[in-house]
Scaffold this active site. Sequence first.
Site, PDB file in Angstrom:
ATOM      1  N   LYS A  54      34.955  52.701  24.835  1.00  0.00           N
ATOM      2  CA  LYS A  54      35.942  52.416  25.937  1.00  0.00           C
ATOM      3  C   LYS A  54      36.974  51.506  25.610  1.00  0.00           C
ATOM      4  O   LYS A  54      38.228  51.726  25.841  1.00  0.00           O
ATOM      5  CB  LYS A  54      35.392  51.619  27.323  1.00  0.00           C
ATOM      6  CG  LYS A  54      34.617  52.246  28.272  1.00  0.00           C
ATOM      7  CD  LYS A  54      33.641  51.580  29.180  1.00  0.00           C
ATOM      8  CE  LYS A  54      32.807  52.544  29.732  1.00  0.00           C
ATOM      9  NZ  LYS A  54      31.621  51.670  30.599  1.00  0.00           N
ATOM     10  N   GLN A  98      29.494  46.468  32.791  1.00  0.00           N
ATOM     11  CA  GLN A  98      28.813  47.612  32.308  1.00  0.00           C
ATOM     12  C   GLN A  98      27.248  47.490  33.103  1.00  0.00           C
ATOM     13  O   GLN A  98      26.755  46.466  32.952  1.00  0.00           O
ATOM     14  CB  GLN A  98      28.549  47.521  30.611  1.00  0.00           C
ATOM     15  CG  GLN A  98      27.774  48.840  30.337  1.00  0.00           C
ATOM     16  CD  GLN A  98      28.637  50.142  30.474  1.00  0.00           C
ATOM     17  OE1 GLN A  98      29.945  50.141  30.468  1.00  0.00           O
ATOM     18  NE2 GLN A  98      27.775  51.178  30.253  1.00  0.00           N
ATOM     19  N   ASP A 121      35.980  50.553  38.574  1.00  0.00           N
ATOM     20  CA  ASP A 121      34.804  51.286  38.763  1.00  0.00           C
ATOM     21  C   ASP A 121      34.604  52.012  40.116  1.00  0.00           C
ATOM     22  O   ASP A 121      33.837  53.082  40.368  1.00  0.00           O
ATOM     23  CB  ASP A 121      33.382  50.826  38.502  1.00  0.00           C
ATOM     24  CG  ASP A 121      32.891  50.768  37.183  1.00  0.00           C
ATOM     25  OD1 ASP A 121      32.864  51.900  36.509  1.00  0.00           O
ATOM     26  OD2 ASP A 121      32.253  49.895  36.612  1.00  0.00           O
TER      27      ASP A 121
HETATM   28  N1  GUN Z   1      26.988  52.739  32.884  1.00  0.00           N
HETATM   29  C1  GUN Z   1      27.112  53.896  32.527  1.00  0.00           C
HETATM   30  N2  GUN Z   1      28.199  54.443  33.241  1.00  0.00           N
HETATM   31  C2  GUN Z   1      28.760  53.550  33.948  1.00  0.00           C
HETATM   32  C3  GUN Z   1      29.894  53.260  34.588  1.00  0.00           C
HETATM   33  O1  GUN Z   1      30.721  54.269  34.735  1.00  0.00           O
HETATM   34  N3  GUN Z   1      30.462  52.072  34.921  1.00  0.00           N
HETATM   35  C4  GUN Z   1      29.521  51.038  34.588  1.00  0.00           C
HETATM   36  N4  GUN Z   1      30.120  49.876  35.165  1.00  0.00           N
HETATM   37  N5  GUN Z   1      28.630  50.940  33.986  1.00  0.00           N
HETATM   38  C5  GUN Z   1      28.032  52.172  33.671  1.00  0.00           C
END
Ligand code: GUN
Length: 300
Positions: A54, A98, A121
């Site tokens: 990311k 995350q 998100d």
């Molecule tokens: N963990 C795995 N995929 C995601 C996601 O799309 N967002 C977040 N915050 N954590 C994750």
Amino acid sequence: MSATLIDGKVFAASVRDKVATHVARLKEAMGVTPGLAVVLVGDDPASEVYVRSKGKMTVEVGMNSYEHKLPAETSEVDLLALIEALNADKDVHGILVQLPLPDHLNEALVINAIDPAKDVDGFHISNVGLLSTGQKAMVPCTPLGCLMMLRDHHGSLSGLNAVVIGRSNIVGKPMAQLLLGDSCTVTIAHSRTKDLPEVVRRADIVVAAVGRANFVQGDWIKPGATVIDVGINRIPAPEKGAGKSRLVGDVDFTSASTVAGAITPVPGGVGPMTIACLLANTLTACCRSHGFAEPEGLTA
Ligand code: GUN
């Protein structure tokens, strides 16, 4: 295989290009650089890989990336204090915590502490409510990516029968809301649904997000239907050698691709769209916070 392959890698690259172009314009015309803060608690290896990826892509599209790595034993009070600071930081337009969090941290409490306007998100309860009432929301990245691919393939989705298999808060429920917003007739199916193959056979659009490898069979698919496979399942692959594995989706690709009109592969389908949509959401959050025009084609 007779189905058209919907290439998520190519599509995600085009989304990132659009984001980068818009970011460059914002910097030049307004002197504003969108910023994304990612918070990782603990040292889960899979999460570390995601977070690194990311951060790299955020910088590649010209945005600022702020990474906060906290030890696994971080207290809720300390994590909430960091979120408060990021909420107040004018250079941070998007915040992602995350998941999963270590067990001693209350996930809902933490997510709902994020400023909804920075909740890239789309997990904050306010954004869930806004989406479900058809108002302008931050939309979860994976379903947003699926929607973009479906709109690109079909043009209008109006009146189509859509079946979403899976009822998670992250994919199934928001996906259903987005399809409703585009005037589909939507069914949410799940592990307890009776006669699931019959339900799926009615669908012009199938979105599979159940988390079961190769679950949806080709003879469940209506000929010509569009199949979006959100699943990412690792299964043993002895044909590749002892102890080897490979990724497959929730759809049995071999049988489904002979019946479907279009289908996303795994890997290389929905997966790459998720981070592309995270970048799109960060740009959208930045534009909304400054009252700038929103990027076209990158929102629900
Ligand atoms: N963990 C795995 N995929 C995601 C996601 O799309 N967002 C977040 N915050 N954590 C994750």
